[in-house]
Design an enzyme around this catalytic site. Structure first.
Site, PDB file in Angstrom:
ATOM      1  N   CYS A  70       0.818  -1.199   0.000  1.00 29.43           N
ATOM      2  CA  CYS A  70       0.000   0.000   0.000  1.00 29.43           C
ATOM      3  C   CYS A  70       0.859   1.259   0.000  1.00 29.43           C
ATOM      4  CB  CYS A  70      -0.927   0.074   1.208  1.00 29.43           C
ATOM      5  SG  CYS A  70      -1.795  -1.438   1.553  1.00 29.43           S
ATOM      6  N   TRP A 124      -3.038  -2.613  -1.431  1.00 30.87           N
ATOM      7  CA  TRP A 124      -2.835  -3.986  -1.898  1.00 30.87           C
ATOM      8  C   TRP A 124      -3.322  -4.857  -0.744  1.00 30.87           C
ATOM      9  CZ3 TRP A 124       0.097  -8.340  -0.459  1.00 30.87           C
ATOM     10  CH2 TRP A 124       0.147  -9.354  -1.427  1.00 30.87           C
ATOM     11  N   ASN A 158       0.343   1.320   5.824  1.00 28.73           N
ATOM     12  CA  ASN A 158       1.076   0.436   4.909  1.00 28.73           C
ATOM     13  C   ASN A 158       1.813  -0.562   5.783  1.00 28.73           C
ATOM     14  OD1 ASN A 158       2.968  -0.683   3.092  1.00 28.73           O
ATOM     15  ND2 ASN A 158       4.337   1.069   3.328  1.00 28.73           N
ATOM     16  N   GLY A 159       1.600  -1.864   5.567  1.00 28.77           N
ATOM     17  CA  GLY A 159       2.275  -2.877   6.378  1.00 28.77           C
ATOM     18  C   GLY A 159       1.285  -3.863   6.950  1.00 28.77           C
ATOM     19  N   GLU A 174      12.443 -16.900 -15.847  1.00 24.94           N
ATOM     20  CA  GLU A 174      11.894 -15.556 -16.034  1.00 24.94           C
ATOM     21  C   GLU A 174      10.796 -15.565 -17.100  1.00 24.94           C
ATOM     22  OE1 GLU A 174      11.730 -12.862 -14.643  1.00 24.94           O
ATOM     23  OE2 GLU A 174      11.547 -11.233 -16.085  1.00 24.94           O
ATOM     24  N   GLU A 220       2.367 -14.032 -14.865  1.00 24.42           N
ATOM     25  CA  GLU A 220       1.870 -12.854 -14.153  1.00 24.42           C
ATOM     26  C   GLU A 220       0.997 -11.948 -15.005  1.00 24.42           C
ATOM     27  OE1 GLU A 220       6.210 -10.610 -14.090  1.00 24.42           O
ATOM     28  OE2 GLU A 220       4.867 -10.292 -12.434  1.00 24.42           O
ATOM     29  N   HIS A 272      13.121 -35.847 -15.286  1.00 24.98           N
ATOM     30  CA  HIS A 272      13.022 -36.334 -13.904  1.00 24.98           C
ATOM     31  C   HIS A 272      11.638 -36.096 -13.312  1.00 24.98           C
ATOM     32  CE1 HIS A 272      17.240 -37.278 -14.014  1.00 24.98           C
ATOM     33  NE2 HIS A 272      17.478 -36.063 -14.484  1.00 24.98           N
ATOM     34  N   LYS A 288       3.509  -3.418  -7.856  1.00 24.35           N
ATOM     35  CA  LYS A 288       4.861  -3.195  -8.377  1.00 24.35           C
ATOM     36  C   LYS A 288       5.909  -3.337  -7.278  1.00 24.35           C
ATOM     37  CE  LYS A 288       7.813  -2.023 -11.525  1.00 24.35           C
ATOM     38  NZ  LYS A 288       8.220  -3.186 -12.320  1.00 24.35           N
TER      39      LYS A 288
HETATM   40  C1  F6R Z   1       8.041  -9.763 -11.812  1.00 26.33           C
HETATM   41  C2  F6R Z   1       8.398  -8.753 -10.845  1.00 26.33           C
HETATM   42  C3  F6R Z   1       8.663  -9.174  -9.447  1.00 26.33           C
HETATM   43  C4  F6R Z   1       9.795  -8.336  -8.850  1.00 26.33           C
HETATM   44  C5  F6R Z   1       9.968  -8.666  -7.368  1.00 26.33           C
HETATM   45  C6  F6R Z   1      11.124  -7.911  -6.758  1.00 26.33           C
HETATM   46  O1  F6R Z   1       7.854  -9.225 -13.078  1.00 26.33           O
HETATM   47  O2  F6R Z   1       8.464  -7.593 -11.165  1.00 26.33           O
HETATM   48  O3  F6R Z   1       8.932 -10.532  -9.357  1.00 26.33           O
HETATM   49  O4  F6R Z   1      10.969  -8.611  -9.552  1.00 26.33           O
HETATM   50  O5  F6R Z   1       8.789  -8.336  -6.702  1.00 26.33           O
HETATM   51  O6  F6R Z   1      10.927  -6.541  -6.854  1.00 26.33           O
HETATM   52  P1  F6R Z   1      12.113  -5.531  -6.677  1.00 26.33           P
HETATM   53  O7  F6R Z   1      13.050  -5.732  -7.810  1.00 26.33           O
HETATM   54  O8  F6R Z   1      11.465  -4.176  -6.693  1.00 26.33           O
HETATM   55  O9  F6R Z   1      12.779  -5.836  -5.368  1.00 26.33           O
END
Ligand code: F6R
Length: 607
Positions: free
Chosen positions: A2, A74, A98-99, A480, A487, A503, A602
């Site tokens: 958040c 969030w 937030n938290g 990746e 996602e 395996h 994000k």
């Molecule tokens: C996937 C993605 C997440 C971040 C992860 C770490 O596309 O963006 O898996 O890589 O949450 O986030 P940061 O890099 O901000 O620590």
């Protein structure tokens, strides 16, 4: 998680709150809300979903107060409904959080036993009730907050406004970040300097455990023990411009396309283009020669960048690497040597688990290096050495350009480590650096595959499961690729080391399962090609991503994507592009919310 904002302004504050929240939507977008004082009374507007819903609500039912707090959520405790949206309030106080308040169940039971009526399922609402109860018992707002803080366990940043207190905003932080913005006769609180950027560039970061009472003309900061403390203001370099999508349909598309440029920018900070030598940025000139081991830790995509880097550090610098997902690092209880290096990787610099790992390693006497994109972030501020990536603001929730910039920086660091440890000669260094210098051109060329990938995406959009395979440094890129697809398209996908498939996971393969094989024509190609044939024999639809030579040896595959031929060292940055484009176009074809996929945020600021 958040994002929170608090403002004591001179004019109606709701538009400013929304402006600040827009910059915090990367922290969550399940719901949003604001509370202001209208004639001294607390009045809220809240809405489920994205901020635009709150904006519409405010347009229909405007608020005029000059004192207010705002929140973008969030969801952790309670569904993303309007009732669970912040601010939470009683008649006397409103709070945004937030938290996570870990002991909220006990606190709630105690409060309910004394007659408190709750209207949400959140952990946060207990904070509003605790403060309210203290106020009813005669405490001042400051005392009420201080008493409440002493009862809370967990991580939080909080901001409060109080009935009848037009010139008071109280904030507190433990675990989660909070910053004060100093305006001209106005004062601001925000989760980060980005939220404050439209209002001021003069920012004071609170230390962990601090709380603060703000008026339009005064700032009183206290530490966890309640002693008054001074925290200096700094000039924030965060620009107030909101980045836009330009001609692109989504931020993710723009960010994928920007990669040649931002990888180039990042590299110019680490390599000398004329001499072909590594040259670390000022203040980040770390000497790797005396290290026995390197501990790398990160989450999600950043973790995969670390996995690639492990191959590089071990191969080019003979430096043993321990690598852990940050949320697991502490629980493994690895023996940590004081004086050795912990390298954290993070785009946002706010990821709670990565930050907790940083603090854990610091407490054990380790030196902390951080590969980080947001220079004002908590991880950047708490690290001993910052290795900046220069990806620019990344808006799309699915990380793309930050990932390749992390790889570029880690590649340069591995070469530096190789030189420091006398594993690489000057000539080796120049060879590796010149392959890095070629990257922007090769990445730009790889982007030309977009048309082909767009067509392929239509097949992927019909799949229920997708597998990604790779060997060596292509293995983390396979992980990746699967993460990107999951996602944003919500299609189930898994990445495997190519040799691991037989395996167990090969049982999943049939003619409905696309299998993306990442296989540059390098010494590992033949082995990966055999694994590919094992899949083909079971009807799996193979999409081979390879270079021109690999394509010649491809055999019978569903499709081949031919990327430019490069020095093997830099292949992870090139192969990242087709898997990003594939995820992107599959998601677009399926009509999902590409830039803000469901259930994600994000920046993940809770553990
Ligand atoms: C996937 C993605 C997440 C971040 C992860 C770490 O596309 O963006 O898996 O890589 O949450 O986030 P940061 O890099 O901000 O620590």
């Amino acid at each position: 998680m958040c994002g929170i904002v608090g403002i004591l302004a001179r004019e109606a504050v709701a538009p400013q709150l929304v402006d600040g929240l827009k910059r915090l939507e990367y922290r969550g977008y399940d719901s949003a809300g604001v509370a202001t004082l209208e004639g001294g009374r607390i009045v809220r507007r809240r809405a489920e979903g994205k901020l635009r819903n709150l904006e519409a609500r405010l347009k229909a039912e405007p608020l005029n107060g000059v004192t207010g707090i705002g929140h973008t959520r969030w969801a952790t405790h309670g569904a993303p409904t309007e009732d669970n949206a912040h601010p939470h309030a009683t008649e006397r106080v409103a709070v945004v959080h937030n938290g996570i308040i870990e002991n909220f169940r006990e606190l709630r039971a105690e409060l309910e036993a004394t007659g408190a009526k709750f209207s949400s399922q959140t952990d946060t609402e207990v904070v509003a009730h605790l403060v309210s109860k203290a106020l009813e018992a005669g405490a001042t707002p400051k005392a009420a907050v201080q008493q409440t803080l002493s009862k809370l366990r967990g991580a939080f940043a909080l901001a409060f406004i109080f009935r009848g207190e037009d010139d008071l905003l109280i904030g507190a932080r433990r675990g989660s970040p909070l910053a004060i913005g100093h305006g001209d006769g106005e004062i601001f609180l925000g989760s980060d300097a980005v939220a404050l950027a439209p209002f001021t560039d003069e920012v004071t970061y609170l230390d962990d455990g601090d709380w603060v009472a703000l008026t339009r003309s005064s700032v009183e900061i206290y530490d966890e023990a309640g002693a008054p403390v001074r925290r200096d203001a700094v000039k924030s370099s965060v620009a107030s411009v909101v980045v836009d999508k330009g001609a692109y349909r989504h931020f993710m598309a723009k960010e994928i396309a920007e990669q040649p440029e931002v990888v180039g920018h990042s590299l110019t900070r680490y390599v000398d283009m004329t001499t072909g030598r590594v040259r670390l940025p000022q203040g980040a000139d770390f000497d790797f020669s005396r290290l026995d081991r390197l501990a790398i830790s990160a989450c999600g995509t950043a973790f995969y960048a670390g996995l690639v880097a492990r191959y590089w550090f071990e191969r080019f610098a003979h430096l043993p690497v321990d690598i852990d997902i940050a949320s697991e690092f502490r629980y493994r209880e690895p023996p940590l040597a004081a004086g050795s290096l912990a390298l954290l990787i993070s785009q946002s610099g706010e990821t709670a688990d990565t930050l907790a790992t940083l603090r854990h390693c610091k407490a054990k006497g380790m030196k902390i290096g951080a590969v980080v994109n947001v220079p004002t972030s908590t991880i950047a501020r708490e690290a001993d050495v910052v290795f900046p990536t220069v990806a620019g603001v990344e808006v799309g929730v699915a990380s793309t350009k930050a990932f390749t910039c992390q790889l570029a920086v880690l590649a340069a660091l591995a070469v530096k480590a190789g030189r420091d440890r006398n594993v690489l000669s000057e000539e080796d260094e120049q060879k590796l650096v010149s392959s890095l210098i070629e990257l922007p051109r090769l990445m730009a060329e790889t982007l030309h595959l977009e048309g082909e990938i767009e067509k392929l995406a239509q097949t992927f959009a019909k799949a229920q499961d997708v597998l990604y395979l790779g060997r060596g440094t292509s293995f983390p890129i396979a992980l990746e690729g699967a993460l990107k697809l999951k996602e944003i398209s919500y299609i189930h996908a898994e990445g495997y080391a190519a040799g691991e498939l037989k395996h167990g996971p090969i049982a999943l393969v049939d003619e409905t399962v696309p299998v993306v094989v990442l296989a540059p024509f390098d010494p590992l190609f033949e082995k990966t090609a055999s694994n590919m044939q094992e899949v083909a024999a079971r009807g799996g639809k193979i999409v081979l991503v390879t270079d021109a030579e690999g394509a010649k040896h491809a055999g019978d595959v569903f499709a081949t994507l031919v990327v430019p031929t490069a020095y093997a060292f830099v292949n992870p940055l090139i192969y990242a592009i087709p898997i990003q484009l594939l995820a992107y176009h599959t998601a677009v074809f399926m009509g999902t919310d590409v830039d803000q996929p469901r259930n994600l945020a994000k920046s993940v600021t809770v553990e």
